[in-house]
Scaffold this motif. Structure first.
Motif, short mmCIF file in Angstrom:
data_model
loop_
_atom_site.label_atom_id
_atom_site.label_comp_id
_atom_site.label_asym_id
_atom_site.label_seq_id
_atom_site.Cartn_x
_atom_site.Cartn_y
_atom_site.Cartn_z
N LEU A 155 57.19 4.19 38.29
CA LEU A 155 56.36 3.97 37.12
C LEU A 155 54.89 4.02 37.53
N PRO A 156 54.21 5.15 37.26
CA PRO A 156 52.80 5.24 37.66
C PRO A 156 51.90 4.45 36.72
N LEU A 157 50.90 3.80 37.29
CA LEU A 157 49.89 3.13 36.48
C LEU A 157 49.04 4.18 35.79
N SER A 158 48.46 3.82 34.69
CA SER A 158 47.61 4.73 33.93
C SER A 158 46.42 5.17 34.77
N GLU A 159 46.03 6.42 34.59
CA GLU A 159 44.83 6.95 35.22
C GLU A 159 43.70 7.09 34.21
N ASP A 160 43.86 6.47 33.05
CA ASP A 160 42.82 6.45 32.02
C ASP A 160 42.00 5.17 32.19
N PHE A 161 40.72 5.33 32.41
CA PHE A 161 39.84 4.19 32.63
C PHE A 161 38.72 4.21 31.60
N PRO A 162 38.21 3.03 31.23
CA PRO A 162 37.06 3.01 30.31
C PRO A 162 35.81 3.51 31.03
N GLU A 163 34.80 3.87 30.23
CA GLU A 163 33.53 4.29 30.82
C GLU A 163 32.89 3.13 31.57
N PHE A 164 32.13 3.45 32.59
CA PHE A 164 31.41 2.44 33.34
C PHE A 164 30.34 1.82 32.45
N PRO A 165 30.20 0.50 32.48
CA PRO A 165 29.10 -0.14 31.77
C PRO A 165 27.81 0.02 32.61
N ASP A 166 26.71 -0.43 32.10
CA ASP A 166 25.44 -0.33 32.80
C ASP A 166 25.47 -1.09 34.13
N THR A 167 26.15 -2.26 34.14
CA THR A 167 26.38 -3.01 35.37
C THR A 167 27.84 -3.40 35.39
N PHE A 168 28.39 -3.56 36.57
CA PHE A 168 29.82 -3.91 36.67
C PHE A 168 30.03 -4.93 37.76
#
Length: 168
Positions: A155-168
């Motif tokens: 079961l592969p984890l999703s490779e869809d990630f949210p956009e980077f915020p200005d700071t993380f």
């Protein structure tokens, strides 16, 4: 009748996945190593261990929050072990995503990966763009081939990630 059985089996399988009660296969994830995508099996946190060996794993903003994790070593290299010391990467105080994007350390794979090489992460840290937290956590994640990661039952984890915020 046949369709009811198939639907019932599908519902049971999905419920087992959701509750984490899948007994066959493994959970797999993608990551990065020296600008190349890698794959590994997630075996979890090692209890009672705060550091093991010299193999480090870098979580950009947290575990797979904004991108796949970055590994320091792969099998066949001195220092490789499937036991990885966790390091969490954040923007340094007063720095922004734009500061990193304008640096020589950003991945050519951006926006899929801000960082794809440990050397770039350490360079960004040395230049004051990021800070690296060492929470004292070790995870067991043996690297496998892409074919192994995509094998039936895994079961592969999703490779869809949210956009980077200005700071993380």
């Amino acid at each position: 009748m046949y369709y009811k059985i198939k639907i019932g089996a599908l519902v049971l399988f999905v419920s087992l996945i959701v509750t984490g009660q899948v007994f066959a296969g493994a959970i797999t994830a993608n990551g990065w190593y020296e600008e190349e995508e890698i794959y590994y099996i997630l075996r979890g946190v090692e209890e009672g261990v705060t550091e093991r060996g010299e193999n480090d794993l870098y979580l950009i903003g947290g575990d797979r929050v904004y991108q796949a994790n970055v590994a320091e070593f792969i099998p066949g290299e001195p220092g490789y072990s499937p036991h990885w010391n966790v390091n969490v990467v954040h923007t340094a105080a007063g720095m922004t995503l734009d500061d990193i994007l304008n640096s020589p350390y950003v991945s050519s794979h951006y926006p899929e990966a801000l960082f794809d090489d440990v050397e770039d992460i350490l360079g960004a840290e040395a230049d004051g763009l990021i800070v690296i937290d060492h929470p004292g956590v070790v995870v067991l994640c043996p690297i496998i081939s892409e074919k192994g990661a995509e094998a039936p039952g895994n079961l592969p984890l999703s490779e869809d990630f949210p956009e980077f915020p200005d700071t993380f």
